[in-house]
Design a protein around this motif. Structure first.
Motif, PDB file in Angstrom:
ATOM      1  N   GLY A  23      -4.364   3.291 -12.793  1.00 31.04           N
ATOM      2  CA  GLY A  23      -5.138   2.211 -12.203  1.00 31.04           C
ATOM      3  C   GLY A  23      -4.367   0.940 -11.926  1.00 31.04           C
ATOM      4  O   GLY A  23      -3.223   0.773 -12.325  1.00 31.04           O
ATOM      5  N   TYR A  24      -5.048   0.046 -11.229  1.00 29.58           N
ATOM      6  CA  TYR A  24      -4.559  -1.295 -10.928  1.00 29.58           C
ATOM      7  C   TYR A  24      -5.065  -2.278 -11.981  1.00 29.58           C
ATOM      8  O   TYR A  24      -6.002  -1.981 -12.725  1.00 29.58           O
ATOM      9  CB  TYR A  24      -5.077  -1.742  -9.558  1.00 29.58           C
ATOM     10  N   LEU A  28      -8.224  -1.909 -14.590  1.00 25.35           N
ATOM     11  CA  LEU A  28      -7.934  -1.805 -16.022  1.00 25.35           C
ATOM     12  C   LEU A  28      -8.583  -2.921 -16.835  1.00 25.35           C
ATOM     13  O   LEU A  28      -8.931  -2.739 -17.996  1.00 25.35           O
ATOM     14  CB  LEU A  28      -6.418  -1.806 -16.253  1.00 25.35           C
ATOM     15  N   ALA A  29      -8.732  -4.088 -16.212  1.00 31.13           N
ATOM     16  CA  ALA A  29      -9.320  -5.240 -16.904  1.00 31.13           C
ATOM     17  C   ALA A  29     -10.819  -5.376 -16.645  1.00 31.13           C
ATOM     18  O   ALA A  29     -11.434  -6.341 -17.082  1.00 31.13           O
ATOM     19  CB  ALA A  29      -8.595  -6.520 -16.482  1.00 31.13           C
ATOM     20  N   GLY A  30     -11.415  -4.420 -15.944  1.00 26.26           N
ATOM     21  CA  GLY A  30     -12.858  -4.418 -15.736  1.00 26.26           C
ATOM     22  C   GLY A  30     -13.367  -5.377 -14.683  1.00 26.26           C
ATOM     23  O   GLY A  30     -14.564  -5.609 -14.579  1.00 26.26           O
ATOM     24  N   PRO A  75       4.493   3.391  -1.807  1.00 28.21           N
ATOM     25  CA  PRO A  75       3.724   2.544  -2.728  1.00 28.21           C
ATOM     26  C   PRO A  75       2.611   1.767  -2.032  1.00 28.21           C
ATOM     27  O   PRO A  75       2.789   1.239  -0.943  1.00 28.21           O
ATOM     28  CB  PRO A  75       4.788   1.589  -3.274  1.00 28.21           C
ATOM     29  N   VAL A  76       1.444   1.714  -2.686  1.00 24.67           N
ATOM     30  CA  VAL A  76       0.299   0.940  -2.216  1.00 24.67           C
ATOM     31  C   VAL A  76       0.003  -0.094  -3.298  1.00 24.67           C
ATOM     32  O   VAL A  76      -0.317   0.257  -4.432  1.00 24.67           O
ATOM     33  CB  VAL A  76      -0.944   1.827  -1.992  1.00 24.67           C
ATOM     34  N   GLY A  77       0.147  -1.377  -2.942  1.00 27.97           N
ATOM     35  CA  GLY A  77      -0.129  -2.444  -3.891  1.00 27.97           C
ATOM     36  C   GLY A  77      -1.611  -2.699  -4.031  1.00 27.97           C
ATOM     37  O   GLY A  77      -2.420  -2.307  -3.184  1.00 27.97           O
ATOM     38  N   GLU A  78      -1.960  -3.361  -5.091  1.00 31.04           N
ATOM     39  CA  GLU A  78      -3.366  -3.650  -5.381  1.00 31.04           C
ATOM     40  C   GLU A  78      -4.005  -4.502  -4.289  1.00 31.04           C
ATOM     41  O   GLU A  78      -5.194  -4.410  -4.035  1.00 31.04           O
ATOM     42  CB  GLU A  78      -3.454  -4.382  -6.721  1.00 31.04           C
TER      43      GLU A  78
END
Length: 160
Positions: A23-24, A28-30, A75-78
């Motif tokens: 995850g991004y 991950l931080a909800g 790569p795909v950034g957030e």
């Protein structure tokens, strides 16, 4: 360890095959719903790491960026379109960069980590601030052509 948690628990399962994906920060931080699901009821990261601006989290004098693979291993950034992330590849591949907010003041090195768990650092190039982040392939030791960082999912030999 947080990437291992989200992957092994299958919280993110975009293709709904029962195998979890990495995850991004926002996931991950909800802060954001995970791909293929809802927001995590119990975030795996601190809310401080949910403060994502243009795909970058800033904390402790460093900027951080997570990349997940698209269908070609690029790569795909957030900050980019999350729909480009390839679920099968994201079950096995991810990477993260950390670089100083102010070179020589908040830090001197740029760091790279991926699913292998090996942390790499460099001092040859002085990345600094959001205006000069590392390119997606900056610290990967080898690219596979067409901007790909990762081999095909079924390829047993990752790039070195």
């Amino acid at each position: 360890s947080v990437q291992a948690q989200i992957q092994s628990s299958a919280y993110a399962d975009q293709n709904r095959n029962g195998v979890g994906e990495f995850g991004y920060f926002g996931e991950l931080a909800g802060r954001e719903p995970v791909r293929g699901g809802e927001k995590l009821a119990r975030p795996l990261l601190s809310k401080d790491l949910a403060k994502v601006h243009n795909g970058v989290v800033t904390r402790g004098g460093y900027h951080f960026r997570i990349y997940l693979p698209d269908a070609e291993g690029r790569p795909v950034g957030e900050h980019e379109e999350r729909g480009k992330v390839d679920a099968a590849r994201a079950e096995k591949q991810w990477c993260c960069y950390a670089w100083p907010v102010a070179q020589g003041i908040t830090g001197n090195r740029t760091f790279f980590i991926d699913g292998s768990g090996t942390l790499r650092g460099v001092t040859e190039k002085n990345y600094s601030g959001k205006s000069e982040p590392p390119a997606a392939a900056a610290l990967k030791l080898e690219t596979l052509g067409s901007g790909a960082l990762w081999p095909k999912v079924d390829d047993p030999k990752p790039p070195r």
